[in-house]
Motif scaffolding. Structure first.
Motif, PDB file in Angstrom:
ATOM      1  N   ASP A   1       0.551  -1.254   0.032  1.00 32.63           N
ATOM      2  CA  ASP A   1      -0.101   0.072  -0.063  1.00 32.63           C
ATOM      3  C   ASP A   1       0.973   1.531   0.056  1.00 32.63           C
ATOM      4  O   ASP A   1       0.507   2.249   0.547  1.00 32.63           O
ATOM      5  CB  ASP A   1      -1.036  -0.100   1.137  1.00 32.63           C
ATOM      6  N   GLY A   2       1.997   1.329  -0.623  1.00 34.27           N
ATOM      7  CA  GLY A   2       2.885   2.358  -0.788  1.00 34.27           C
ATOM      8  C   GLY A   2       3.497   2.822   0.560  1.00 34.27           C
ATOM      9  O   GLY A   2       4.305   3.671   0.559  1.00 34.27           O
ATOM     10  N   GLY A   3       3.600   1.834   1.689  1.00 37.07           N
ATOM     11  CA  GLY A   3       4.345   1.918   2.735  1.00 37.07           C
ATOM     12  C   GLY A   3       5.810   1.570   2.732  1.00 37.07           C
ATOM     13  O   GLY A   3       6.349   1.448   1.796  1.00 37.07           O
ATOM     14  N   GLU A   4       5.970   0.874   3.903  1.00 35.50           N
ATOM     15  CA  GLU A   4       7.436   0.412   3.984  1.00 35.50           C
ATOM     16  C   GLU A   4       7.565  -0.745   2.874  1.00 35.50           C
ATOM     17  O   GLU A   4       7.063  -1.659   2.490  1.00 35.50           O
ATOM     18  CB  GLU A   4       7.682  -0.263   5.267  1.00 35.50           C
ATOM     19  N   ASP A   5       8.481  -0.706   2.090  1.00 35.94           N
ATOM     20  CA  ASP A   5       8.708  -1.416   1.152  1.00 35.94           C
ATOM     21  C   ASP A   5      10.006  -2.418   1.160  1.00 35.94           C
ATOM     22  O   ASP A   5      11.132  -2.068   1.506  1.00 35.94           O
ATOM     23  CB  ASP A   5       9.093  -0.576  -0.149  1.00 35.94           C
ATOM     24  N   THR A   6       9.750  -3.818   1.160  1.00 34.60           N
ATOM     25  CA  THR A   6      10.653  -4.731   1.233  1.00 34.60           C
ATOM     26  C   THR A   6      11.891  -4.633   0.261  1.00 34.60           C
ATOM     27  O   THR A   6      12.925  -5.059   0.403  1.00 34.60           O
ATOM     28  CB  THR A   6       9.995  -6.243   1.121  1.00 34.60           C
ATOM     29  N   TYR A   7      11.702  -3.964  -1.042  1.00 32.39           N
ATOM     30  CA  TYR A   7      12.446  -4.115  -2.116  1.00 32.39           C
ATOM     31  C   TYR A   7      13.418  -2.869  -2.129  1.00 32.39           C
ATOM     32  O   TYR A   7      13.897  -2.478  -3.296  1.00 32.39           O
ATOM     33  CB  TYR A   7      11.631  -4.460  -3.350  1.00 32.39           C
ATOM     34  N   VAL A   8      13.426  -2.140  -1.186  1.00 27.14           N
ATOM     35  CA  VAL A   8      14.291  -0.892  -0.991  1.00 27.14           C
ATOM     36  C   VAL A   8      15.418  -1.325  -0.301  1.00 27.14           C
ATOM     37  O   VAL A   8      15.428  -1.651   0.690  1.00 27.14           O
ATOM     38  CB  VAL A   8      13.815   0.285  -0.584  1.00 27.14           C
ATOM     39  N   MET A   9      16.729  -1.420  -0.979  1.00 28.02           N
ATOM     40  CA  MET A   9      17.845  -1.826  -0.441  1.00 28.02           C
ATOM     41  C   MET A   9      18.716  -0.576   0.024  1.00 28.02           C
ATOM     42  O   MET A   9      19.139   0.487  -0.469  1.00 28.02           O
ATOM     43  CB  MET A   9      18.714  -2.327  -1.314  1.00 28.02           C
ATOM     44  N   PRO A  10      18.844  -0.597   1.518  1.00 23.76           N
ATOM     45  CA  PRO A  10      19.655   0.822   2.049  1.00 23.76           C
ATOM     46  C   PRO A  10      21.068   0.362   2.594  1.00 23.76           C
ATOM     47  O   PRO A  10      21.433  -0.787   2.989  1.00 23.76           O
ATOM     48  CB  PRO A  10      18.660   0.935   3.595  1.00 23.76           C
ATOM     49  N   THR A  11      21.981   1.008   2.206  1.00 26.70           N
ATOM     50  CA  THR A  11      23.526   1.020   2.295  1.00 26.70           C
ATOM     51  C   THR A  11      23.766   2.460   2.947  1.00 26.70           C
ATOM     52  O   THR A  11      23.705   3.458   2.184  1.00 26.70           O
ATOM     53  CB  THR A  11      24.063   0.489   1.337  1.00 26.70           C
ATOM     54  N   VAL A  12      24.643   2.227   4.015  1.00 25.29           N
ATOM     55  CA  VAL A  12      25.004   3.423   4.796  1.00 25.29           C
ATOM     56  C   VAL A  12      26.530   3.602   4.574  1.00 25.29           C
ATOM     57  O   VAL A  12      27.399   2.543   4.835  1.00 25.29           O
ATOM     58  CB  VAL A  12      24.692   3.753   6.288  1.00 25.29           C
ATOM     59  N   LEU A  13      27.082   4.613   3.915  1.00 21.81           N
ATOM     60  CA  LEU A  13      28.581   4.686   3.364  1.00 21.81           C
ATOM     61  C   LEU A  13      29.303   5.829   4.222  1.00 21.81           C
ATOM     62  O   LEU A  13      28.394   6.929   4.817  1.00 21.81           O
ATOM     63  CB  LEU A  13      28.609   5.271   1.875  1.00 21.81           C
ATOM     64  N   GLU A  14      30.403   5.631   4.558  1.00 21.62           N
ATOM     65  CA  GLU A  14      30.981   6.785   5.517  1.00 21.62           C
ATOM     66  C   GLU A  14      32.398   7.108   4.398  1.00 21.62           C
ATOM     67  O   GLU A  14      33.173   6.603   3.817  1.00 21.62           O
ATOM     68  CB  GLU A  14      31.734   6.093   6.657  1.00 21.62           C
TER      69      GLU A  14
END
Length: 446
Positions: free
Chosen positions: A22-35
């Motif tokens: 329903d346009g909410g939290e999406d399992t298929y967004v891959m987050p990566t945090v870089l420094e």
């Protein structure tokens, strides 16, 4: 608009799950945090990433479906990489947690590019960047290609990069298989008499977002890894095939079923031709099936080898098609567990190779499956990574897989030496510690 064309079958499945959310939290967004160790290095990385986006139609694509007969992907002529500057709350949570919370996991699929950066200055003259990429436009190989091209741009070798191949060429090839009827026939033969899902620990929810999963890791002993590769070679199979059989044995134990179905991840580029070097979502998840109660260990490896080889011919088939070919009701998932045998380069190593002064501080893949087993093969060793939702004990599942793998290798060694070819159902899954906990500790009524 530069181009418009239909979705690949895999993308249709991903879009379907996105709409379920329903346009909410999406399992298929891959987050990566870089420094990054300086703002200058961050700006150079951002500029290089924009140049890579400009090169490939995949990264300049948005998905449109409202008011249309079928969804289409729209390639923009120009798609500016979104860069959102944030400020940390000095009284808030850890910087990485604040960054992940601020970026979120939802994306507007209609707006290109389906990747973007959130940037924040952190203590110690560091810069943290949240890189978000939607799986509708990428897989592991795509990420490796992207990083390789960013590295070339940063090194001043952008002119040496090959001419990009349009993603539309692959889409036409993938969709052509849907009209032949071969996918339906294959999966009907494989799954037509399956009427119940294989649900480890009774977990039948396949629409989660993976945020509440717990991860556990363990490495197989080097001696066991070497013996596994040896028996696989003697049987004319791969280590991946043997590990699929071991996972089937574990699933039989934790699902209470002798006939198990689970998902396996396919590379998706075996039949892609020129598409093997095209950025985009090629990886797919499709079912495999094994009857544990009536199959010997040698026969199980042979059956799994043939089944995995057959799946390659259908690697573009949508999972929904396989589900429909089974006898499982449409509102019930065919399976809720997944095995992923991975040869890919570790993400942190790939990022670090881009340039000095860049590191990974967070990278976590998520799936909608209740239980996933990843086998990481770097050519020198095998590691097990389990992601499990509560109340499943991820450490316990890793221990079961470790024991089942060793027991399976022993049984295969005995059969190859001329001994008995034991039933797969006789392969042990409980080690000494787990057996003591089950029989002694949990029965200590005092």
């Amino acid at each position: 608009v530069a181009d418009v064309y239909p979705l690949a079958p895999l993308q249709e499945g991903l879009l379907f799950h996105h709409l379920l959310a329903d346009g909410g939290e999406d399992t298929y967004v891959m987050p990566t945090v870089l420094e990054f160790d300086s703002r200058e290095r961050l700006d150079a990385f951002t500029d290089a990433l924009q140049q890579v986006v400009d090169r490939h139609d995949t990264f300049r694509t948005g998905i449109v479906w409202e008011g249309l007969r079928e969804p289409v992907q729209v390639v923009w002529r120009n798609a500016q990489l979104p860069v959102v500057e944030l400020e940390l709350d000095p009284c808030g949570a850890e910087p990485v947690e604040q960054l992940l919370a601020a970026g979120g996991l939802s994306m507007d699929l209609g707006r290109a590019p389906l990747l973007g950066l959130h940037v924040v200055a952190a203590p110690g003259n560091r810069w943290l960047v949240l890189l978000r990429i939607h799986h509708l436009v990428q897989d592991h190989t795509t990420l490796e290609l992207l990083l390789r091209e960013v590295r070339a741009v940063l090194a001043g070798r952008a002119a040496e990069l090959p001419e990009p191949v349009p993603f539309r060429a692959f889409v036409g090839q993938a969709r052509a298989g849907l009209d032949s009827g071969k996918h339906e026939t294959f999966f009907a033969n494989l799954l037509g008499d399956v009427t119940e899902p294989t649900a480890p620990y009774g977990l039948v929810d396949a629409r989660g977002d993976g945020l509440d999963s717990i991860q556990a890791r363990r490495d197989l002993a080097l001696d066991l890894e070497a013996r596994l590769r040896e028996v696989a070679q003697k049987l004319g199979a791969s280590p991946a095939t043997v590990m699929h059989v071991a996972w089937a044995r574990v699933l039989a134990a934790v699902s209470g079923r002798d006939d198990v179905v689970f998902g396996t991840v396919l590379f998706g580029r075996m039949n892609a031709g020129a598409g093997s070097e095209v950025p985009g979502p090629f990886m797919n998840t499709l079912p495999v099936r094994l009857r544990v109660d009536e199959t010997t260990v040698v026969a199980a490896v042979a059956a799994m080898r043939g089944q995995l080889a057959g799946l390659v011919e259908h690697e573009y088939a949508p999972l929904a098609l396989a589900q429909q070919a089974s006898g499982v009701p449409g509102d019930t998932p065919l399976f809720t567990s997944l095995l992923n045998y991975r040869h890919n380069v570790v993400l942190s190593r790939g990022i670090a190779d881009v340039s000095d002064g860049i590191g990974v501080v967070f990278a976590r893949e998520r799936t909608n499956y209740a239980l996933t087993m990843a086998v990481d093969d770097d050519g020198e060793g095998l590691g097990l990574t389990v992601d499990a939702v509560a109340p499943v004990d991820a450490d316990a599942v890793a221990a079961l897989m470790d024991t089942a793998t060793e027991s399976l290798v022993v049984a295969l060694e005995e059969a190859l030496a001329g001994g008995e070819d034991r039933l797969l159902s006789g392969v042990a899954v409980l080690g000494a510690a787990e057996r003591r906990r089950l029989l002694v500790e949990w029965n200590d009524t005092a």
